[in-house]
Scaffold this motif. Structure first.
Motif, PDB file in Angstrom:
ATOM      1  N   ILE A 310       0.840  -1.188   0.000  1.00  0.00           N
ATOM      2  CA  ILE A 310       0.000   0.000   0.000  1.00  0.00           C
ATOM      3  C   ILE A 310       0.875   1.237   0.000  1.00  0.00           C
ATOM      4  N   THR A 311       0.553   2.199  -0.849  1.00  0.00           N
ATOM      5  CA  THR A 311       1.318   3.446  -0.885  1.00  0.00           C
ATOM      6  C   THR A 311       1.308   4.090   0.497  1.00  0.00           C
ATOM      7  N   PRO A 312       2.491   4.382   1.058  1.00  0.00           N
ATOM      8  CA  PRO A 312       2.551   4.828   2.453  1.00  0.00           C
ATOM      9  C   PRO A 312       1.845   6.144   2.723  1.00  0.00           C
ATOM     10  N   ASP A 313       1.706   7.014   1.742  1.00  0.00           N
ATOM     11  CA  ASP A 313       1.060   8.302   1.973  1.00  0.00           C
ATOM     12  C   ASP A 313       0.204   8.658   0.766  1.00  0.00           C
ATOM     13  N   SER A 314      -0.953   9.234   1.059  1.00  0.00           N
ATOM     14  CA  SER A 314      -1.843   9.621  -0.027  1.00  0.00           C
ATOM     15  C   SER A 314      -1.667  11.077  -0.429  1.00  0.00           C
ATOM     16  N   ASP A 315      -0.839  11.818   0.315  1.00  0.00           N
ATOM     17  CA  ASP A 315      -0.692  13.239  -0.013  1.00  0.00           C
ATOM     18  C   ASP A 315       0.374  13.480  -1.068  1.00  0.00           C
ATOM     19  N   LEU A 316       1.046  12.418  -1.545  1.00  0.00           N
ATOM     20  CA  LEU A 316       1.971  12.523  -2.674  1.00  0.00           C
ATOM     21  C   LEU A 316       1.335  11.849  -3.877  1.00  0.00           C
ATOM     22  N   ILE A 317       1.391  12.517  -5.002  1.00  0.00           N
ATOM     23  CA  ILE A 317       0.912  11.930  -6.251  1.00  0.00           C
ATOM     24  C   ILE A 317       2.105  11.841  -7.195  1.00  0.00           C
ATOM     25  N   ILE A 318       2.455  10.609  -7.593  1.00  0.00           N
ATOM     26  CA  ILE A 318       3.628  10.387  -8.440  1.00  0.00           C
ATOM     27  C   ILE A 318       3.174  10.135  -9.868  1.00  0.00           C
ATOM     28  N   TYR A 319       3.573  11.022 -10.768  1.00  0.00           N
ATOM     29  CA  TYR A 319       3.273  10.876 -12.188  1.00  0.00           C
ATOM     30  C   TYR A 319       4.465  10.177 -12.839  1.00  0.00           C
ATOM     31  N   ASN A 320       4.293   8.898 -13.134  1.00  0.00           N
ATOM     32  CA  ASN A 320       5.457   8.097 -13.531  1.00  0.00           C
ATOM     33  C   ASN A 320       5.646   7.959 -15.036  1.00  0.00           C
ATOM     34  N   ALA A 321       5.114   8.908 -15.805  1.00  0.00           N
ATOM     35  CA  ALA A 321       5.363   8.942 -17.244  1.00  0.00           C
ATOM     36  C   ALA A 321       6.117  10.221 -17.584  1.00  0.00           C
ATOM     37  N   VAL A 322       7.213  10.076 -18.335  1.00  0.00           N
ATOM     38  CA  VAL A 322       8.040  11.225 -18.732  1.00  0.00           C
ATOM     39  C   VAL A 322       8.202  11.196 -20.249  1.00  0.00           C
ATOM     40  N   SER A 323       7.855  12.302 -20.895  1.00  0.00           N
ATOM     41  CA  SER A 323       8.081  12.433 -22.344  1.00  0.00           C
ATOM     42  C   SER A 323       8.780  13.767 -22.582  1.00  0.00           C
ATOM     43  N   LYS A 336       3.843  15.378  -7.186  1.00  0.00           N
ATOM     44  CA  LYS A 336       3.023  16.425  -6.602  1.00  0.00           C
ATOM     45  C   LYS A 336       2.978  16.277  -5.080  1.00  0.00           C
ATOM     46  N   GLY A 337       3.320  17.371  -4.394  1.00  0.00           N
ATOM     47  CA  GLY A 337       3.331  17.371  -2.938  1.00  0.00           C
ATOM     48  C   GLY A 337       4.697  17.184  -2.321  1.00  0.00           C
ATOM     49  N   ILE A 338       5.725  16.923  -3.139  1.00  0.00           N
ATOM     50  CA  ILE A 338       7.059  16.668  -2.579  1.00  0.00           C
ATOM     51  C   ILE A 338       7.656  17.918  -1.944  1.00  0.00           C
ATOM     52  N   ASP A 339       7.165  19.114  -2.332  1.00  0.00           N
ATOM     53  CA  ASP A 339       7.680  20.353  -1.737  1.00  0.00           C
ATOM     54  C   ASP A 339       7.426  20.413  -0.233  1.00  0.00           C
ATOM     55  N   LYS A 340       6.457  19.654   0.253  1.00  0.00           N
ATOM     56  CA  LYS A 340       6.174  19.639   1.696  1.00  0.00           C
ATOM     57  C   LYS A 340       7.226  18.861   2.479  1.00  0.00           C
ATOM     58  N   TYR A 341       8.058  18.102   1.743  1.00  0.00           N
ATOM     59  CA  TYR A 341       9.078  17.261   2.388  1.00  0.00           C
ATOM     60  C   TYR A 341      10.436  17.532   1.746  1.00  0.00           C
ATOM     61  N   PRO A 342      11.043  18.678   2.022  1.00  0.00           N
ATOM     62  CA  PRO A 342      12.314  19.037   1.364  1.00  0.00           C
ATOM     63  C   PRO A 342      13.475  18.125   1.723  1.00  0.00           C
ATOM     64  N   ASP A 343      13.381  17.426   2.861  1.00  0.00           N
ATOM     65  CA  ASP A 343      14.416  16.465   3.232  1.00  0.00           C
ATOM     66  C   ASP A 343      14.106  15.152   2.518  1.00  0.00           C
ATOM     67  N   ASN A 405       9.530   4.915  -1.022  1.00  0.00           N
ATOM     68  CA  ASN A 405       8.564   4.530  -2.043  1.00  0.00           C
ATOM     69  C   ASN A 405       9.339   4.163  -3.301  1.00  0.00           C
ATOM     70  N   THR A 406       9.002   3.043  -3.905  1.00  0.00           N
ATOM     71  CA  THR A 406       9.672   2.607  -5.130  1.00  0.00           C
ATOM     72  C   THR A 406       8.627   2.272  -6.181  1.00  0.00           C
ATOM     73  N   GLY A 407       9.056   2.284  -7.437  1.00  0.00           N
ATOM     74  CA  GLY A 407       8.117   1.914  -8.494  1.00  0.00           C
ATOM     75  C   GLY A 407       8.663   2.152  -9.875  1.00  0.00           C
ATOM     76  N   TYR A 408       7.781   2.030 -10.854  1.00  0.00           N
ATOM     77  CA  TYR A 408       8.109   2.209 -12.265  1.00  0.00           C
ATOM     78  C   TYR A 408       8.224   3.687 -12.627  1.00  0.00           C
TER      79      TYR A 408
END
Length: 415
Positions: A310-323, A336-343, A405-408
């Motif tokens: 299960i994704t540990p936090d719902s306040d981060l949204i990871i967009y895993n497609a890059v073009s 999205k939301g990573i700015d809340k966790y600068p460390d 968190n790890t993934g594709y």
């Protein structure tokens, strides 16, 4: 190319009463660049023998080294094992080859490695499996050394050691199957790792019933033994799946499960779930899937079917497609939301475990992955990365707790 040019020859042919012969070296033997020396008979380098191979050395029979086998870095020496019968490679001393070629079609397993040999530049696996397991041998790849053409036709059945920080494919297998593992070894050039693949059950000493609750089913017919002989870093490990050896259930898709890498933990006396991301490889490869993860220790590894995490936090949204085509849509790896966790720290690896990006304080504006490598010199930074599947590791500090968190991650080059 001049066929034979030897300096300071102390070479002799010894004939026995059974009309067999061997080539014996007791002194200094030098094969100069652009020259070639062939021996049809068993080659025996005595303790006083000193062989320098900067040209081509062709061995058609057994090869024994009790002295010194070496080369100079300025040359490009190559040793060929191209016999028409079984070839025993033996000796009390390590033979140091700059380049080596295995090409013996007399049988499926023509090479019997009963010593340690070290490769300085490249090993070509053309034909013939190298049996190091039955003969207590080992093949060492020095820093920046690699290999080519490994397949079911030719690989090392036994221990393979790698020295240095080159991202490495271990050319290992068992019986008649090439089953390599891959890993990224970090920046420490003194790291040393040894890997061996076994097509056998490990349950007698490492019971498959002793496992994490997240592990559903373990591959009980094969495993890799990976040791860290020197160093302290945790590696990114990739293991291969092959329909010839891996059970069919591991190729079936289920929305509630995934494939992961599991490791036998000696302290806990159980198999632990290291997690993993699965990549489907191109048709025509010697294996069809690859599972990648960062491991927490060393020892016995294999593949398992594990529960979906299960994704540990719902306040981060990871967009895993890059073009990265400049159209302003998915041009970067957006979290999205990573700015809340600068460390935080983001690492990205290709499917072979090669690190292509590593950044701390990842954010939503300027410190971002845009499809270009920021890894070591193994990947050109000036060129965009090829389209394909990548593996990311995201670590960040939330309320003094490190969350991982790890993934594709998918890169496409659509215009």
């Amino acid at each position: 190319m001049m066929k034979i040019y030897i300096t300071a020859i102390f070479l002799s042919l010894l004939f026995t009463s059974q009309i067999t012969a061997q080539t014996v070296n007791t002194g200094d033997l030098s094969v100069a660049p652009n020259t070639q020396l062939s021996t049809l008979f068993n080659f025996d380098n005595k303790p006083t023998g000193d062989v320098l191979i900067d040209g081509n050395f062709i061995a058609y029979a057994n090869f024994n080294n009790d002295g010194l086998i070496t080369y100079t870095n300025s040359g490009n020496g190559k040793t060929f094992f191209v016999g028409t019968q079984q070839q025993l490679i033996s000796g009390a001393e390590i033979a140091h080859f700059q380049n080596i070629v295995f090409e013996n079609t007399s049988e499926l397993v023509p090479f019997h490695l009963n010593t340690t040999i070290e490769i300085g530049k490249n090993a070509e696996f053309k034909n013939g499996i190298v049996d190091a397991d039955s003969f207590n041998g080992k093949m060492i790849f020095d820093q920046d050394a690699f290999h080519s053409d490994a397949s079911n036709l030719s690989f090392v059945d036994g221990k393979v050691e790698n020295i240095g920080n080159l991202d490495f494919e271990f050319p290992v297998g068992d019986q008649f199957y090439f089953r390599p593992s891959y890993h990224d070894k970090g920046a420490n050039t003194n790291n040393v790792y040894t890997t061996q693949y076994f097509l056998k059950n490990a349950g007698n000493q490492h019971p498959y019933t002793n496992k994490d609750d997240t592990i559903i089913s373990i591959d009980e017919v094969e495993y890799w033994n990976l040791t860290q002989d020197q160093g302290s870093e945790k590696i990114i490990l990739s293991l291969t799946l092959d329909t010839n050896t891996t059970p069919p259930s591991f190729f079936e898709e289920n929305p509630n499960t995934k494939l992961g890498i599991v490791r036998w933990d000696d302290a806990g006396q159980k198999w632990v779930n290291e997690g993993g991301t699965t990549t489907d490889l191109l048709t025509g490869a010697h294996y069809s899937k690859l599972v990648t993860t960062q491991v927490g220790g060393y020892g016995l590894f294999t593949i398992a079917i594990v529960k979906q995490s299960i994704t540990p936090d719902s306040d981060l949204i990871i967009y895993n497609a890059v073009s990265p085509n400049g159209d302003g849509i998915n041009d970067s790896f957006y979290i999205k939301g990573i700015d809340k966790y600068p460390d935080n720290r983001v690492e990205i690896y290709n499917r072979w475990g090669v690190k292509v990006f590593d950044a701390s304080s990842y954010n939503e504006t300027d410190v971002m992955f845009k499809g270009f490598s920021d890894g070591r010199s193994t990947v050109k930074r000036s060129q965009g990365l090829p389209a394909g599947t990548y593996f990311y590791i995201l670590k960040y500090n939330k309320n003094n707790t490190i969350i991982e968190n790890t993934g594709y991650l998918y890169i496409t080059n659509d215009k």
